[in-house]
Write a protein that holds these residues in place. Structure first.
Motif, short mmCIF file in Angstrom:
data_model
loop_
_atom_site.label_atom_id
_atom_site.label_comp_id
_atom_site.label_asym_id
_atom_site.label_seq_id
_atom_site.Cartn_x
_atom_site.Cartn_y
_atom_site.Cartn_z
N GLY A 10 0.77 -1.01 0.05
CA GLY A 10 -0.02 0.05 0.03
C GLY A 10 0.85 1.27 -0.10
O GLY A 10 2.03 1.29 -0.27
N ALA A 11 0.32 2.29 0.21
CA ALA A 11 0.93 3.83 0.13
C ALA A 11 2.01 3.60 1.34
O ALA A 11 1.86 3.13 2.42
N THR A 12 3.03 4.35 1.02
CA THR A 12 4.34 4.53 1.94
C THR A 12 4.19 5.78 2.79
O THR A 12 5.40 6.46 2.87
N THR A 13 3.05 6.53 2.87
CA THR A 13 2.97 7.69 3.56
C THR A 13 2.57 7.60 5.03
O THR A 13 1.61 6.50 5.41
N PRO A 14 2.92 8.28 5.80
CA PRO A 14 2.45 8.13 7.48
C PRO A 14 1.03 8.53 7.75
O PRO A 14 0.32 8.25 8.62
N ILE A 299 3.86 -0.71 17.37
CA ILE A 299 4.48 0.06 16.27
C ILE A 299 4.92 -0.80 15.34
O ILE A 299 4.64 -0.42 14.04
N MET A 300 6.16 -1.57 15.53
CA MET A 300 6.50 -2.25 14.61
C MET A 300 5.64 -3.30 13.84
O MET A 300 5.64 -3.45 12.68
N ASP A 301 4.86 -3.90 14.79
CA ASP A 301 3.75 -5.04 13.90
C ASP A 301 2.92 -4.10 12.86
O ASP A 301 2.50 -4.60 12.04
N ASP A 302 2.57 -3.11 13.33
CA ASP A 302 1.49 -2.40 12.67
C ASP A 302 2.26 -1.91 11.33
O ASP A 302 1.51 -1.93 10.37
N THR A 303 3.37 -1.54 11.35
CA THR A 303 4.00 -1.05 10.12
C THR A 303 4.43 -2.21 9.25
O THR A 303 3.86 -2.09 8.04
N HIS A 304 4.55 -3.23 9.85
CA HIS A 304 4.69 -4.61 8.82
C HIS A 304 3.63 -5.12 8.41
O HIS A 304 3.28 -5.54 7.38
N ASP A 305 2.36 -5.21 9.25
CA ASP A 305 1.35 -5.67 8.81
C ASP A 305 0.28 -4.92 8.04
O ASP A 305 -0.46 -5.27 7.14
N ASP A 306 0.49 -3.55 8.36
CA ASP A 306 -0.68 -2.74 7.88
C ASP A 306 -0.32 -1.89 6.94
O ASP A 306 -1.06 -0.98 6.29
N GLU A 311 10.05 -3.99 0.65
CA GLU A 311 11.39 -3.25 0.67
C GLU A 311 11.69 -2.44 1.81
O GLU A 311 12.63 -2.37 2.37
N GLU A 312 10.45 -1.60 2.22
CA GLU A 312 10.54 -0.84 3.36
C GLU A 312 10.83 -1.53 4.74
O GLU A 312 11.48 -1.26 5.73
N CYS A 313 10.06 -2.77 4.59
CA CYS A 313 10.28 -3.63 6.06
C CYS A 313 11.93 -4.12 5.99
O CYS A 313 12.32 -4.25 7.02
N GLN A 314 12.60 -4.33 4.89
CA GLN A 314 13.67 -4.79 4.91
C GLN A 314 14.73 -3.97 5.35
O GLN A 314 15.74 -4.10 5.87
N GLU A 333 11.50 8.29 4.59
CA GLU A 333 11.08 9.61 5.46
C GLU A 333 10.23 9.30 6.35
O GLU A 333 10.59 10.00 7.82
N TYR A 334 9.08 8.56 6.33
CA TYR A 334 8.10 8.63 7.29
C TYR A 334 8.51 7.59 8.52
O TYR A 334 7.76 7.83 9.49
N LEU A 335 9.65 6.74 8.32
CA LEU A 335 10.03 5.93 9.50
C LEU A 335 11.09 6.46 10.31
O LEU A 335 11.56 6.02 11.31
N LYS A 336 11.74 7.64 9.83
CA LYS A 336 13.07 8.01 10.56
C LYS A 336 12.50 8.62 11.92
O LYS A 336 13.50 8.42 12.82
N ARG A 337 11.40 9.27 12.11
CA ARG A 337 11.46 9.77 13.55
C ARG A 337 10.86 8.62 14.32
O ARG A 337 11.52 8.70 15.72
N PHE A 338 10.47 7.46 14.04
CA PHE A 338 10.01 6.31 14.76
C PHE A 338 11.34 5.69 15.17
O PHE A 338 11.56 5.41 16.31
N TYR A 339 12.13 5.54 14.37
CA TYR A 339 13.62 4.92 14.49
C TYR A 339 14.35 5.59 15.52
O TYR A 339 14.77 5.10 16.47
N LYS A 340 14.13 6.94 15.50
CA LYS A 340 15.16 7.85 16.09
C LYS A 340 14.50 7.71 17.67
O LYS A 340 15.12 7.75 18.68
N GLU A 341 13.08 7.81 17.69
CA GLU A 341 12.45 7.55 19.17
C GLU A 341 12.68 6.01 19.50
O GLU A 341 12.77 5.88 20.97
N LEU A 342 12.76 5.08 18.83
CA LEU A 342 12.98 3.69 19.36
C LEU A 342 14.48 3.68 20.08
O LEU A 342 14.34 3.17 21.18
N LEU A 343 15.36 4.51 19.35
CA LEU A 343 16.79 4.07 19.70
C LEU A 343 16.72 4.81 21.12
O LEU A 343 17.49 4.33 22.12
#
Length: 379
Positions: A10-14, A299-306, A311-314, A333-343
């Motif tokens: 699907g779309a890759t926008t947040p 959040i990870m699960d919903d990103t992968h599932d929905d 390619e983005e999952c990889q 771009e839409y996952l950068k903030r999440f990754y920063k918050e995860l770390l």
């Protein structure tokens, strides 16, 4: 959350709307102000200490195995057993080692359940004395509804291959159902709950809520135990509500920053999972850490599932394996903030754990990476 994922292209926008139901709680806990305790918290804690000393004296006064079992059982029902682990372990060791020749079904079943709950092996042969020459449970024991309930709950601690306990469950369930209309409270309520969910499988804090109100109906109840249970429950509830308020505020700030509208708002449910395992006050840090980790995994699960493409999952998987701020360039771009918050959140959790000296952040990082590995390889 699911472990097995379906591919999504699907779309890759947040901004994609969430396909999940909204939280039933909304902002309730953010705006919630816990009611003040009926008494001063300091007084309540001092009173708890005093009552605990009196309960310790009750243990010393229990000379018979049946009295020890009854005390341990009531403490477990009232949610007080975590205060008396040493006394309970000593009592159960004595119960296991002492000779027990009772022909009272309730007492035999109670002993069986308590010992198995605490990891002590006891054979189901103890119930043979209640069987006829054909090896079936005798019909005369159906005249003891309290004993039948005790048998029903105890038998649910069976292991694979214990057919005699499977038969005991079926026997007790059938007769408990048939007598429900003739039982009086509080036994009637306890039977109803057990038929819905047997005691060994129930959520203990819910059982505590029910049992506190039922225990006072028991003519032989101990007022020391009842008072202690109410104080202990109110103190814990006050603490848990404050934690929920803090967790909900944390989630609101996190979700607004990462801007992923497709993820589920399940912070209350994730806190509940942690609360089920670690409700005691001294497990506060473990409770909050577990809840936050579960939110991040959601959040990870919903990103992968929905939402994300394969390619983005990889990309997300590779960034998680590197576990470094420089890996942010790998992500859309839409996952950068999440990754920063995860770390950032994992680092903050690690700092909190370091002050306690009881936890290892490396284990959490390993599990998060493992979760990404499962996600990416199952698509």
């Amino acid at each position: 959350a699911n472990i097995y994922f379906m591919a999504s292209r699907g779309a890759t926008t947040p901004g994609k709307p969430s396909s999940f139901e909204p939280s039933v709680w909304g902002d309730f806990f953010i705006n919630y102000e816990p009611q003040p305790l009926q008494s001063c918290e300091e007084w309540m804690r001092v009173r708890v200490i005093k009552l605990k000393e009196e309960v310790c004296m009750l243990f010393k006064g229990c000379n018979r195995a049946v009295r020890k079992m009854m005390l341990v059982d009531v403490l477990q029902h009232l949610g007080l057993d975590h205060h008396f682990e040493e006394q309970i372990n000593t009592a159960l060791s004595e119960i296991l080692e002492s000779e027990f020749s009772s022909y009272n079904l309730h007492d035999v079943a109670l002993r069986f359940r308590l010992l198995r709950e605490h990891g002590c092996w006891i054979s189901p042969d103890v119930f043979d004395k209640f069987k006829d020459e054909n090896g079936s449970l005798r019909e005369d024991i159906t005249k003891e509804p309290r004993g039948l309930l005790s048998l029903y709950n105890a038998a649910h601690l069976l292991v694979h291959g214990e057919t005699s306990l499977e038969e005991a469950i079926a026997f007790a369930r059938h007769h408990l159902k048939s007598m429900r209309g003739s039982l009086k409270s509080p036994l009637a309520k306890q039977v109803k709950r057990a038929l819905h969910l047997p005691l060994p499988r129930t959520y203990r804090r819910v059982e505590t809520v029910h049992f506190i109100s039922e225990y006072k109906e028991d003519e032989g109840h101990n007022p020391i135990l009842l008072e202690l249970a109410k104080l202990d429950f109110n103190l814990h509830q006050h603490l848990h509500l404050k934690e929920l308020k803090s967790m909900t505020k944390w989630w609101k700030e996190l979700s607004e920053f990462i801007g992923l509208s497709y993820v589920r708002d399940r912070v209350v449910e994730n806190y509940l999972w942690s609360f089920v395992v670690h409700y005691e006050e001294h497990f506060g840090l473990a409770r909050v850490i577990s809840a936050k980790i579960n939110v991040l995994l959601t959040i990870m699960d919903d990103t992968h599932d929905d939402h994300a493409t394969i390619e983005e999952c990889q990309m997300l998987h590779e960034a998680a394996q590197r576990w470094d701020g420089s890996a942010i360039s790998l992500l859309p771009e839409y996952l950068k903030r999440f990754y920063k918050e995860l770390l950032g959140n994992i680092k903050e959790i690690g700092d909190e754990m370091a002050t306690s000296g009881n936890y290892k952040i490396a284990y959490i990082k390993k599990q998060v990476r493992h979760r990404y590995l499962i996600s990416s390889t199952s698509r």
